[in-house]
Every structure is written in structure tokens, then in C-alpha cells.
Motif scaffolding. Sequence first.
Motif, short mmCIF file in Angstrom:
data_model
loop_
_atom_site.label_atom_id
_atom_site.label_comp_id
_atom_site.label_asym_id
_atom_site.label_seq_id
_atom_site.Cartn_x
_atom_site.Cartn_y
_atom_site.Cartn_z
N LEU A 17 0.76 -0.84 0.03
CA LEU A 17 0.00 0.09 0.12
C LEU A 17 0.84 1.21 0.02
O LEU A 17 2.18 1.11 0.28
CB LEU A 17 -0.86 -0.11 1.23
CG LEU A 17 -1.89 -1.20 1.44
CD1 LEU A 17 -2.36 -1.13 2.90
CD2 LEU A 17 -3.05 -1.23 0.30
N PRO A 18 0.36 2.43 -0.03
CA PRO A 18 1.16 3.68 -0.40
C PRO A 18 1.95 3.85 1.20
O PRO A 18 2.98 4.52 1.01
CB PRO A 18 0.25 4.76 -0.49
CG PRO A 18 -1.10 4.22 -1.35
CD PRO A 18 -0.85 2.89 -0.59
N LEU A 19 1.28 3.75 2.33
CA LEU A 19 1.86 3.85 3.39
C LEU A 19 2.43 2.80 4.07
O LEU A 19 3.27 2.93 5.07
CB LEU A 19 0.75 4.33 4.53
CG LEU A 19 0.01 5.72 4.40
CD1 LEU A 19 -0.95 6.19 5.35
CD2 LEU A 19 0.94 6.78 3.90
N ALA A 20 2.33 1.47 3.59
CA ALA A 20 2.52 0.30 4.16
C ALA A 20 2.74 -0.99 3.51
O ALA A 20 2.05 -0.98 2.45
CB ALA A 20 1.76 0.08 5.43
N THR A 44 -4.13 0.50 8.21
CA THR A 44 -2.77 0.81 8.39
C THR A 44 -2.49 2.29 8.49
O THR A 44 -1.44 2.71 9.28
CB THR A 44 -2.06 0.25 7.08
OG1 THR A 44 -2.64 1.15 5.94
CG2 THR A 44 -1.97 -0.96 6.96
N ALA A 45 -3.31 3.22 8.29
CA ALA A 45 -3.24 4.63 8.47
C ALA A 45 -3.56 4.75 10.02
O ALA A 45 -2.93 5.61 10.50
CB ALA A 45 -4.41 5.51 7.63
N GLN A 46 -4.21 4.12 10.53
CA GLN A 46 -4.48 4.21 12.04
C GLN A 46 -3.27 3.91 12.76
O GLN A 46 -3.01 4.27 13.84
CB GLN A 46 -5.75 3.41 12.54
CG GLN A 46 -7.21 3.96 12.08
CD GLN A 46 -8.38 3.28 12.53
OE1 GLN A 46 -8.75 2.26 12.13
NE2 GLN A 46 -8.84 3.68 13.66
N LEU A 47 -2.75 2.80 12.32
CA LEU A 47 -1.44 2.28 12.70
C LEU A 47 -0.23 2.96 12.76
O LEU A 47 0.34 3.30 13.83
CB LEU A 47 -0.96 0.62 12.05
CG LEU A 47 -1.88 -0.57 12.64
CD1 LEU A 47 -1.67 -1.59 11.59
CD2 LEU A 47 -1.46 -0.86 13.96
N ALA A 48 -0.19 3.88 11.63
CA ALA A 48 0.79 4.93 11.51
C ALA A 48 0.61 5.86 12.59
O ALA A 48 1.45 6.25 13.06
CB ALA A 48 0.77 5.43 10.17
N LEU A 49 -0.73 6.35 12.64
CA LEU A 49 -0.97 7.38 13.88
C LEU A 49 -0.49 6.92 15.33
O LEU A 49 0.03 7.91 15.91
CB LEU A 49 -2.54 7.81 13.54
CG LEU A 49 -2.82 8.96 14.62
CD1 LEU A 49 -2.22 10.01 14.43
CD2 LEU A 49 -4.50 9.12 14.29
N GLU A 50 -0.92 5.71 15.46
CA GLU A 50 -0.72 5.27 16.81
C GLU A 50 0.78 5.24 17.01
O GLU A 50 1.50 5.60 17.89
CB GLU A 50 -1.31 3.98 17.32
CG GLU A 50 -2.83 3.98 17.31
CD GLU A 50 -3.31 4.85 18.42
OE1 GLU A 50 -2.49 4.83 19.40
OE2 GLU A 50 -4.58 5.55 18.48
#
Length: 292
Positions: free
Chosen positions: A20-23, A160-166
Motif C-alpha cells: 500500500l502507499p503507507l505500508a 494501516t493509516a490508524q497504525l501509523a498514527l498510533e
Amino acid sequence: MAVAHTPLPGRIEIAHERRLPLATAHIARFEIAEACERVMLETEVFRLDMSLTPRPAAVRARYRDHWTAHRFEPIGGVYLLPPGQALQVRCVPSVTTSLVCQLRAEQISEQVGEEIEWSDRQRAQTLTGGSPQVRPLLRRLLAELREPGLAHEAMIELVTAQLALEVGRFAAQGANTAAAGGLAPWRLRLIDERLAEGGGTPSLSELAGLCNMSVRQLVRAFRESRGCTIGEHIARGRAELAKTRLQGDESIKAIARALGFATPSSFTYAFRRATGLTPRAYRGSIGSARAD
């Protein structure tokens, strides 16, 4: 996504991979053929690993460039490896499966908005996943990888966006609370060097004098820095020293005496409490692994 891991004696099988773009996320099956030590070093990502099978209790790790040679701590069911932090891992023969999620460090650094500084306590917390919010998000990600549902790709991107935020929030704590109320690095180094000398266990008064502070201040600040008591830290360190000596031909009685135990039975009790095995059983397990 660049990595700099030392080779693993065995085989790794990857399944359900998503880029994915972030992960990047995948399920990995690790077959480790023999006991070994390897260094894991990510250069561009935060690596999250959630074990889907019991992680062997004997697996230990230390941050090579920040912890002393004898400080190996247990790895939990979830661990977080930040980029640029070399993690030396002691592996044992095993077959395990993990969900691995690699989050782009550049994205997380932008969220934090400043250079990330890791405190000693944070490094210890990474071995159990860092933020408590990470585990439920990883479980949701696992469910989507195994059984894709409606808007599957969108859901994975959201998780994955939530994971990146945490992870970003956890990393940001270093700038706000690093070493707050804890021991200065030079004091932690003095304590670790004294413990590495072996021999009799130093008293709290001796360690407090070494750090030029009261026993009460030492006890409180050490727990704040390391997340455990001085007694627990000493027990872990002596267990690791004992493991090294048990790989040789010294008698258990000689090892107990060298590590400052009054009797072999007190050494056996302390070693079993720290590792789950008696010294004799641990030595036998090493011999079996070598024979295989």
C-alpha cells in the motif's frame, strides 16, 4: 522498503502480502533451524510484528547500540522495531507465524513534526508493542488479510493509516517525556557496568552511592527508566550471564559461586524463576539443539 537483517538459519514463507502507499503487510512463517543471534535493522520503516503462534519464551533481544552486552529482554506477542535502531535477537529452533506490518518512516516522521528521540524506557516498551492501541488494529488487519470483505483495499488502507498514527503518537512521547523522572544515561551506564562485573550482587546502598543519590531516589528513578525494579533487572542480567556460562563445561556449582549465589539450590531457584528451566535442563536443551 530497505532492511539490513543478518541471515536467518532456516526458511521464511510469505503469504497474503499487500503493498500500500503507507505500508506493506503480510503473514510470515518462520522456520528457524538452529539457535542463533541475528541483528535486525530497518532503515526506512517501522516494523510491527504480531506473533500468531506462541513466541518461544527463550527469545530475547537487546538494542545493540544502546544497551549493555548482558541486557537481553523478553520479546512480547507484539513488538515494534523503529528505523535506525539495531535489535540483536537471540533465536531458538522453532516454527512460528507472524503478521508483519511495515509502516513508512517518512510518513510517521511528518506526523510527529520533529526529530524522534527514543528514551531507554520507550525502547524497552517497543519489545511489547509500544502503544496498547496497536494490537486491536493488527487483529483487524489480520482479519482483512485472511478473509477480504467489502471494500477490502480501502479498509486495509484505513487500518494501516490508524497504525501509523498510533506509532507516531508513541514515538512523539520521546520528545515530551524522555527521561522525565528517570535516571540519566550516565547513571544507568554505571549501574550496568557494575552489574557486568559479576561476583556478589551489589546492595541498593552501593548502587545509590555509585549514582550519588539516595536509595529512595534510585529505586523510583530506575523503575521510571527501565520499567522494572532493580532486583528484576539484576535477576534478568544474571540469568543471561548464567546462560552463557552454561554453554561451557563449568559445573553448575562453580557457576553459582561465580555469580554470587550462596548455594547451587538458590542459583537453580533464581534461574528457573527467570527462564522457566533449571540450569541442568537448559544445558540439556542446548546440547539437543547442537545435536540436531
